[in-house]
Design a protein around this motif. Sequence first.
Motif, PDB file in Angstrom:
ATOM      1  N   ALA A 130       0.811  -1.207   0.000  1.00  0.00           N
ATOM      2  CA  ALA A 130       0.000   0.000   0.000  1.00  0.00           C
ATOM      3  C   ALA A 130       0.847   1.260   0.000  1.00  0.00           C
ATOM      4  O   ALA A 130       0.371   2.328   0.356  1.00  0.00           O
ATOM      5  CB  ALA A 130      -0.951  -0.008   1.200  1.00  0.00           C
ATOM      6  N   LEU A 131       2.102   1.161  -0.405  1.00  0.00           N
ATOM      7  CA  LEU A 131       2.918   2.370  -0.527  1.00  0.00           C
ATOM      8  C   LEU A 131       2.467   3.134  -1.771  1.00  0.00           C
ATOM      9  O   LEU A 131       1.984   2.534  -2.725  1.00  0.00           O
ATOM     10  CB  LEU A 131       4.397   2.008  -0.672  1.00  0.00           C
ATOM     11  CG  LEU A 131       5.044   1.341   0.532  1.00  0.00           C
ATOM     12  CD1 LEU A 131       6.498   0.997   0.226  1.00  0.00           C
ATOM     13  CD2 LEU A 131       4.964   2.227   1.762  1.00  0.00           C
ATOM     14  N   PHE A 132       2.644   4.462  -1.751  1.00  0.00           N
ATOM     15  CA  PHE A 132       2.287   5.251  -2.918  1.00  0.00           C
ATOM     16  C   PHE A 132       3.394   5.111  -3.950  1.00  0.00           C
ATOM     17  O   PHE A 132       4.524   5.529  -3.696  1.00  0.00           O
ATOM     18  CB  PHE A 132       2.085   6.715  -2.531  1.00  0.00           C
ATOM     19  CG  PHE A 132       1.059   6.883  -1.451  1.00  0.00           C
ATOM     20  CD1 PHE A 132      -0.285   6.678  -1.727  1.00  0.00           C
ATOM     21  CD2 PHE A 132       1.429   7.193  -0.150  1.00  0.00           C
ATOM     22  CE1 PHE A 132      -1.239   6.795  -0.724  1.00  0.00           C
ATOM     23  CE2 PHE A 132       0.476   7.301   0.844  1.00  0.00           C
ATOM     24  CZ  PHE A 132      -0.855   7.102   0.558  1.00  0.00           C
ATOM     25  N   PRO A 133       3.079   4.505  -5.100  1.00  0.00           N
ATOM     26  CA  PRO A 133       4.154   4.177  -6.047  1.00  0.00           C
ATOM     27  C   PRO A 133       4.850   5.412  -6.604  1.00  0.00           C
ATOM     28  O   PRO A 133       5.976   5.315  -7.066  1.00  0.00           O
ATOM     29  CB  PRO A 133       3.434   3.395  -7.148  1.00  0.00           C
ATOM     30  CG  PRO A 133       1.997   3.695  -6.994  1.00  0.00           C
ATOM     31  CD  PRO A 133       1.770   4.046  -5.563  1.00  0.00           C
ATOM     32  N   TRP A 134       4.167   6.576  -6.576  1.00  0.00           N
ATOM     33  CA  TRP A 134       4.777   7.777  -7.155  1.00  0.00           C
ATOM     34  C   TRP A 134       5.546   8.592  -6.130  1.00  0.00           C
ATOM     35  O   TRP A 134       5.970   9.698  -6.413  1.00  0.00           O
ATOM     36  CB  TRP A 134       3.707   8.650  -7.810  1.00  0.00           C
ATOM     37  CG  TRP A 134       2.459   8.738  -6.982  1.00  0.00           C
ATOM     38  CD1 TRP A 134       2.254   9.512  -5.887  1.00  0.00           C
ATOM     39  CD2 TRP A 134       1.258   8.002  -7.176  1.00  0.00           C
ATOM     40  NE1 TRP A 134       1.011   9.306  -5.381  1.00  0.00           N
ATOM     41  CE2 TRP A 134       0.367   8.383  -6.158  1.00  0.00           C
ATOM     42  CE3 TRP A 134       0.854   7.057  -8.126  1.00  0.00           C
ATOM     43  CZ2 TRP A 134      -0.907   7.839  -6.062  1.00  0.00           C
ATOM     44  CZ3 TRP A 134      -0.415   6.537  -8.002  1.00  0.00           C
ATOM     45  CH2 TRP A 134      -1.283   6.923  -6.983  1.00  0.00           C
TER      46      TRP A 134
ATOM     47  N   PHE B 228      18.103   4.100   1.575  1.00  0.00           N
ATOM     48  CA  PHE B 228      17.172   3.843   0.477  1.00  0.00           C
ATOM     49  C   PHE B 228      16.124   4.947   0.343  1.00  0.00           C
ATOM     50  O   PHE B 228      15.105   4.759  -0.306  1.00  0.00           O
ATOM     51  CB  PHE B 228      16.464   2.501   0.687  1.00  0.00           C
ATOM     52  CG  PHE B 228      17.390   1.325   0.571  1.00  0.00           C
ATOM     53  CD1 PHE B 228      17.439   0.580  -0.592  1.00  0.00           C
ATOM     54  CD2 PHE B 228      18.233   0.974   1.619  1.00  0.00           C
ATOM     55  CE1 PHE B 228      18.294  -0.497  -0.708  1.00  0.00           C
ATOM     56  CE2 PHE B 228      19.094  -0.105   1.502  1.00  0.00           C
ATOM     57  CZ  PHE B 228      19.132  -0.841   0.329  1.00  0.00           C
ATOM     58  N   ALA B 229      16.420   6.097   0.956  1.00  0.00           N
ATOM     59  CA  ALA B 229      15.421   7.163   1.048  1.00  0.00           C
ATOM     60  C   ALA B 229      14.867   7.576  -0.308  1.00  0.00           C
ATOM     61  O   ALA B 229      13.677   7.837  -0.433  1.00  0.00           O
ATOM     62  CB  ALA B 229      16.016   8.370   1.767  1.00  0.00           C
ATOM     63  N   ASN B 230      15.712   7.626  -1.326  1.00  0.00           N
ATOM     64  CA  ASN B 230      15.265   8.180  -2.599  1.00  0.00           C
ATOM     65  C   ASN B 230      14.823   7.131  -3.607  1.00  0.00           C
ATOM     66  O   ASN B 230      14.651   7.424  -4.777  1.00  0.00           O
ATOM     67  CB  ASN B 230      16.357   9.054  -3.195  1.00  0.00           C
ATOM     68  CG  ASN B 230      16.554  10.300  -2.351  1.00  0.00           C
ATOM     69  OD1 ASN B 230      15.584  10.894  -1.880  1.00  0.00           O
ATOM     70  ND2 ASN B 230      17.798  10.647  -2.087  1.00  0.00           N
ATOM     71  N   ARG B 231      14.614   5.905  -3.145  1.00  0.00           N
ATOM     72  CA  ARG B 231      14.136   4.873  -4.061  1.00  0.00           C
ATOM     73  C   ARG B 231      12.618   4.899  -4.138  1.00  0.00           C
ATOM     74  O   ARG B 231      11.933   5.151  -3.151  1.00  0.00           O
ATOM     75  CB  ARG B 231      14.552   3.505  -3.550  1.00  0.00           C
ATOM     76  CG  ARG B 231      16.044   3.355  -3.483  1.00  0.00           C
ATOM     77  CD  ARG B 231      16.470   2.179  -4.296  1.00  0.00           C
ATOM     78  NE  ARG B 231      17.841   1.822  -3.999  1.00  0.00           N
ATOM     79  CZ  ARG B 231      18.310   0.598  -4.182  1.00  0.00           C
ATOM     80  NH1 ARG B 231      17.493  -0.349  -4.603  1.00  0.00           N
ATOM     81  NH2 ARG B 231      19.564   0.331  -3.929  1.00  0.00           N
ATOM     82  N   TYR B 232      12.116   4.610  -5.312  1.00  0.00           N
ATOM     83  CA  TYR B 232      10.674   4.441  -5.454  1.00  0.00           C
ATOM     84  C   TYR B 232      10.312   3.005  -5.058  1.00  0.00           C
ATOM     85  O   TYR B 232      11.161   2.110  -5.137  1.00  0.00           O
ATOM     86  CB  TYR B 232      10.246   4.724  -6.890  1.00  0.00           C
ATOM     87  CG  TYR B 232      10.306   6.191  -7.213  1.00  0.00           C
ATOM     88  CD1 TYR B 232       9.241   7.020  -6.889  1.00  0.00           C
ATOM     89  CD2 TYR B 232      11.439   6.763  -7.781  1.00  0.00           C
ATOM     90  CE1 TYR B 232       9.301   8.378  -7.136  1.00  0.00           C
ATOM     91  CE2 TYR B 232      11.502   8.121  -8.043  1.00  0.00           C
ATOM     92  CZ  TYR B 232      10.432   8.922  -7.724  1.00  0.00           C
ATOM     93  OH  TYR B 232      10.476  10.259  -7.956  1.00  0.00           O
ATOM     94  N   PRO B 233       9.066   2.776  -4.640  1.00  0.00           N
ATOM     95  CA  PRO B 233       8.709   1.438  -4.150  1.00  0.00           C
ATOM     96  C   PRO B 233       9.090   0.308  -5.104  1.00  0.00           C
ATOM     97  O   PRO B 233       9.522  -0.746  -4.654  1.00  0.00           O
ATOM     98  CB  PRO B 233       7.191   1.533  -3.975  1.00  0.00           C
ATOM     99  CG  PRO B 233       6.954   2.959  -3.639  1.00  0.00           C
ATOM    100  CD  PRO B 233       7.961   3.744  -4.434  1.00  0.00           C
TER     101      PRO B 233
END
Lengths: 273, 262
Positions: free
Chosen positions: A93-97, A134-139
């Motif tokens: 349920a993470l926001f993919p964007w 991993f802060a700047n990775r997208y899901p």
Amino acid sequence: MRTGEASTAVALHDATVAFRLADARLYTAVEQARLAVADGEFVAIVGPTGCGKSTLLNVAAGLLTPASGTVRIFDAPLTGLNREAGYLFQADALFPWKTAIDNVAIGLEIAGAPRTHALQRAQGWLESVGLGGFANRYPHMLSGGQRKRVGLAQVLIRDPKILLMDEPFGPLDAQTRQIIGNLLLQLWTADRKAVLFVTHDLEEAIALADRVVIMSAGPSSRIIGDWTVALPRPRDNFEIRLTHEFHALHREIWAVLRDEVMKGYAQAGEAVG
Amino acid sequence: MSRVTLLALQVLVAVVVLGLWQFFASVPVFGKMLLPPFFFSNPVDVAKQIVAWFVSGVIWKHLLITLWESILAFAIGSVGGVLVGFWFARQPRVAQVFDPYVKMVNALPRVVLAPIFTLWLGLGIWSKVALGVTLVFFVVFFNVYQGVKETNATLVDNARMLGMSERQLVRHVFWPSALSWMFSSLHTSVGFAVVGAVVGEYLGSAAGLGYLIQQAEGVFDVAGVFAGMFVLSAFVILIDLGVTLVERRLLVWKPKLAEHGG
Ligand SMILES: Nc1ncnc2c1ncn2[C@@H]1O[C@H](COP(=O)(O)OP(=O)(O)OP(=O)(O)O)[C@@H](O)[C@H]1O
Ligand SMILES: [Mg+2]
């Protein structure tokens, strides 16, 4: 243990949940569920697949309203969403964007926190779940286990008093489950929230929880057993499983659960046939 | 296949096709020209025509006009499509009421609208823009409508459990979802914008690539027609390349489709 607090975080009283199926029939998923989670208590729910574990969490979250029965949160009747609860969903349920850090920070941002402050806190939480880098990775650039940990940080940053977790380690391999389970134990020990934890893994349930609740196979699933896990804390998710007490309790609960699991399979087969 | 081999083979195809074309258009086989120049022209003449256009500079005006019409059609159509698609998806009752009319208008072949737009908006760029808009709008509209309606329910539940109000839900969940659907149809909608512009020009105008081709056809200048077609193809490919670049920047968060090793 907290002192002087005896309030009940979540109390379901004879909650019955029915779904209207496409052919207009009613399907009773959960019948007369009675369950109390004390403040600071870690309760695990175990049951055969399709018995209504997610349904029960949705009721506690206020996403579903039971057809009958009552839901009380800290002794007040629940209307609408449960504002005291953080919910880690069974599905991703993470926001993919949003990047990992934005996903974690969003809970604070929408509550009005300044963005820099929210990001700072989010970075801290990412570090607590071992994902500082991993802060700047997208899901989609994270592994399943990493996504679950970001999800955990996303929920915990809001500091909810109640934590609802639906098979949070479901799709992960055995080793990763144990590691994240330990992480969860550490985080929970630091700040005891009331936890309602759904799993299909009885060992995991016993290793983590104060109480293990067993549900019967659906339809009209009921809560059919409630065991107190008297194992000492702090626990280690690996080592606790080697103790004699653990095995004894596991054998006792499994004797009940096994029959339900078999029934669950048999009924699912009938429903299809 | 390595990149170099691939490129070499691709160039080879062009060389062979152009060579055959040139050969059969200039050398009689058994006393008969297989590709009579009057109907098929030949690559050399076509190339000469293209060079002449660029040297004299007349082509730039037409290219700019077509580009400008396409951009306007794309921009207006997209904004309209996103807004209406979003609105319909969030207001199912509105969508139900308008549903038959949307289907009716969309079923109409847009070419028949061209004369009406010319009548209403004149021979200038706006009648072409209007034609492009009717094409772009529906592509974007359907994509956004479907996309927002089918926004992952767990995502919405999660957002609400994290404490989002309806407005925040729109801003952080539905809106990004709508835009992502708009961008996923970017290639199609940009393509339609160009089609609208060129077809509009072809059917009646005083400038643009469509006009250029139509003029050449009017005087049976086959070299001119082919030259116009080549310039148009190159134009579309360049625009498509631009779209790909924009897409890469805007959709960084989307998993890439599995790329085949080569
Ligand atoms: N929206 C719905 N409409 C109809 N039936 C539903 C709906 N949601 C759940 N059910 C049914 O209710 C029952 C309980 O579902 P639930 O998702 O709570 O199971 P679960 O115990 O979480 O299973 P699992 O361990 O596989 O996640 C299932 O039989 C399911 O088919
Ligand atoms: Mg479930």
